[in-house]
Design an enzyme around this catalytic site. Structure first.
Site, PDB file in Angstrom:
ATOM      1  N   PHE A  71     -12.100  -1.928  -9.740  1.00 14.59           N
ATOM      2  CA  PHE A  71     -12.443  -0.909  -8.744  1.00 14.59           C
ATOM      3  C   PHE A  71     -12.444   0.471  -9.406  1.00 14.59           C
ATOM      4  O   PHE A  71     -11.517   0.816 -10.145  1.00 14.59           O
ATOM      5  CB  PHE A  71     -11.384  -0.973  -7.644  1.00 14.59           C
ATOM      6  CG  PHE A  71     -11.568  -0.020  -6.501  1.00 14.59           C
ATOM      7  CD1 PHE A  71     -12.407  -0.349  -5.436  1.00 14.59           C
ATOM      8  CD2 PHE A  71     -10.891   1.184  -6.459  1.00 14.59           C
ATOM      9  CE1 PHE A  71     -12.566   0.517  -4.370  1.00 14.59           C
ATOM     10  CE2 PHE A  71     -11.042   2.055  -5.391  1.00 14.59           C
ATOM     11  CZ  PHE A  71     -11.880   1.716  -4.350  1.00 14.59           C
ATOM     12  N   ASN A 173      -3.036   1.385  -2.583  1.00 11.65           N
ATOM     13  CA  ASN A 173      -4.392   1.568  -2.075  1.00 11.65           C
ATOM     14  C   ASN A 173      -4.963   0.158  -1.999  1.00 11.65           C
ATOM     15  O   ASN A 173      -5.596  -0.318  -2.934  1.00 11.65           O
ATOM     16  CB  ASN A 173      -5.208   2.454  -3.032  1.00 11.65           C
ATOM     17  CG  ASN A 173      -6.657   2.569  -2.595  1.00 11.65           C
ATOM     18  OD1 ASN A 173      -6.994   2.244  -1.458  1.00 11.65           O
ATOM     19  ND2 ASN A 173      -7.506   3.011  -3.491  1.00 11.65           N
ATOM     20  N   PRO A 174      -4.696  -0.548  -0.892  1.00 12.52           N
ATOM     21  CA  PRO A 174      -5.036  -1.977  -0.830  1.00 12.52           C
ATOM     22  C   PRO A 174      -6.499  -2.172  -0.440  1.00 12.52           C
ATOM     23  O   PRO A 174      -7.181  -1.212  -0.075  1.00 12.52           O
ATOM     24  CB  PRO A 174      -4.139  -2.466   0.316  1.00 12.52           C
ATOM     25  CG  PRO A 174      -4.054  -1.277   1.227  1.00 12.52           C
ATOM     26  CD  PRO A 174      -4.118  -0.050   0.349  1.00 12.52           C
TER      27      PRO A 174
HETATM   28  C1  LIG Z   1      -8.983  -0.617  -3.422  1.00 13.40           C
HETATM   29  S1  LIG Z   1      -8.494  -1.295  -4.960  1.00 13.40           S
HETATM   30  C2  LIG Z   1      -7.384  -0.009  -5.531  1.00 13.40           C
HETATM   31  C3  LIG Z   1      -7.187   0.015  -7.019  1.00 13.40           C
HETATM   32  C4  LIG Z   1      -6.371   1.223  -7.525  1.00 13.40           C
HETATM   33  N1  LIG Z   1      -5.019   1.188  -6.980  1.00 13.40           N
HETATM   34  C5  LIG Z   1      -7.043   2.519  -7.112  1.00 13.40           C
HETATM   35  O1  LIG Z   1      -6.530   3.197  -6.211  1.00 13.40           O
HETATM   36  O2  LIG Z   1      -8.085   2.863  -7.695  1.00 13.40           O
HETATM   37  C6  LIG Z   1      -7.388  -2.588  -4.439  1.00 13.40           C
HETATM   38  C7  LIG Z   1      -6.772  -3.395  -5.580  1.00 13.40           C
HETATM   39  O3  LIG Z   1      -5.852  -4.355  -5.023  1.00 13.40           O
HETATM   40  C8  LIG Z   1      -6.036  -5.617  -5.663  1.00 13.40           C
HETATM   41  N2  LIG Z   1      -5.581  -6.649  -4.729  1.00 13.40           N
HETATM   42  C9  LIG Z   1      -6.240  -7.149  -3.652  1.00 13.40           C
HETATM   43  N3  LIG Z   1      -5.477  -8.025  -2.979  1.00 13.40           N
HETATM   44  C10 LIG Z   1      -4.299  -8.079  -3.658  1.00 13.40           C
HETATM   45  C11 LIG Z   1      -3.093  -8.797  -3.457  1.00 13.40           C
HETATM   46  N4  LIG Z   1      -2.943  -9.622  -2.422  1.00 13.40           N
HETATM   47  N5  LIG Z   1      -2.080  -8.607  -4.322  1.00 13.40           N
HETATM   48  C12 LIG Z   1      -2.220  -7.765  -5.399  1.00 13.40           C
HETATM   49  N6  LIG Z   1      -3.340  -7.063  -5.636  1.00 13.40           N
HETATM   50  C13 LIG Z   1      -4.365  -7.209  -4.780  1.00 13.40           C
HETATM   51  C14 LIG Z   1      -7.509  -5.659  -5.974  1.00 13.40           C
HETATM   52  O4  LIG Z   1      -7.796  -6.605  -6.977  1.00 13.40           O
HETATM   53  C15 LIG Z   1      -7.784  -4.201  -6.379  1.00 13.40           C
HETATM   54  O5  LIG Z   1      -7.556  -4.007  -7.755  1.00 13.40           O
END
Ligand SMILES: C[S@@+](CC[C@H](N)C(=O)[O-])C[C@H]1O[C@@H](n2cnc3c(N)ncnc32)[C@H](O)[C@@H]1O
Length: 266
Positions: A71, A173-174
């Site tokens: 992302f 930031n999910p």
């Molecule tokens: C919206 S991106 C945010 C990435 C980074 N924190 C940023 O703000 O640029 C959400 C991230 O959460 C990860 N992700 C999604 N579901 C997850 C889960 N259940 N546990 C851990 N990571 C997860 C995704 O792979 C992605 O990298």
């Protein structure tokens, strides 16, 4: 395109390996650079994100490596980091967990701007975590406090058991885009699906994560979660309904749109 001139200038500067401001005094573009520039322009016109073409994304004081599989960090998330740093003021070696770390933008900025912070970055996507690790290693090379990178699921009830009740701030930031929502082609075709989609109302992952965060936080510790524009009421309501949290508040971004929810473990 939202900002065609800026994008074109940044691509030309990238091809010539000069800062963008240097273009003002540029007399000539060598033929091979002009050819490469045209190729990149064509890809950008085909909605490949600018940051994938340059391989870099600016976030607060850092330049992070990005590309297919991770992302691209967004400027609005910088405000969430600002809020975390305010919570850490005066704390020596605070413990911070970044859930869903992607490029590591949040975790690495915190380690950079609060030296000595003990930060753990959690990421589930094997494609994305390669970028988290790569960026975490480059920051050690740059002299920052190391950040721990853990492959894991932020909804896993057993996640980071060794940190139970010891964490000062949990930040995330999910993925929060409601399934089926229309998003720009740059996003739909180039951000990884796991980073975007959050179930019918976009809040499925957050629902699963609130209990994990409550277990990790020390009493009085803080939780901060970014969300979509339309979740400024629903997410605070979810946190209140979960129980255990106090001081639930929502915060706008610089454009005045609801952007992140914060709460304290009671
Ligand atoms: C919206 S991106 C945010 C990435 C980074 N924190 C940023 O703000 O640029 C959400 C991230 O959460 C990860 N992700 C999604 N579901 C997850 C889960 N259940 N546990 C851990 N990571 C997860 C995704 O792979 C992605 O990298």
């Amino acid at each position: 395109m939202e900002s065609p001139r800026v994008d074109a200038e940044l691509l030309l500067a990238h091809v010539l390996a000069v800062p963008r401001a240097r273009l003002l005094t540029l007399d000539d573009v060598p033929v091979d650079a002009a050819t490469r520039f045209e190729e990149l322009l064509a890809q950008r016109t085909d909605r490949v994100p600018l940051q994938h073409l340059t391989g870099r994304a600016a976030f607060r004081h850092l330049e992070l490596a990005v590309g297919p599989g991770v992302f691209v960090p967004r400027p609005e998330t910088e405000l969430l980091v600002e809020w975390v740093l305010e919570r850490l003021t005066g704390l020596d070696g605070p413990v911070v967990v970044d859930l869903g770390s992607g490029s590591g933008a949040i975790a690495l900025s915190i380690a950079h701007e609060h030296p000595g912070a003990r930060v753990t970055a959690v990421e589930r996507d094997p494609g994305a975590i390669a970028w988290t690790r790569h960026n975490a290693l480059s920051r050690i090379g740059a002299g920052d406090t190391p950040v721990g990178v853990v492959e894991g699921d932020m909804t896993d009830p057993a996640l980071l058991g060794e940190l139970d009740g010891r964490v000062d701030v949990v930040v995330s930031n999910p993925p929060y885009v409601p399934d089926g929502a229309r998003v720009p082609r740059e996003v739909a075709e180039h951000d990884p699906p796991l980073a975007l989609w959050g179930g019918p109302d976009g809040l499925d992952v957050v629902r699963g994560m609130l209990g994990v965060a409550a277990r990790l936080l020390r009493p009085g510790g803080w939780l901060g979660i970014e969300h979509a524009d339309q979740q400024g009421t629903a997410l605070p309501a979810l946190v209140r309904a979960h129980g255990g949290y106090t001081d639930v508040e929502d915060h706008p971004d610089l454009a005045g749109r609801p952007r992140f929810t914060t709460a304290r473990l009671g």
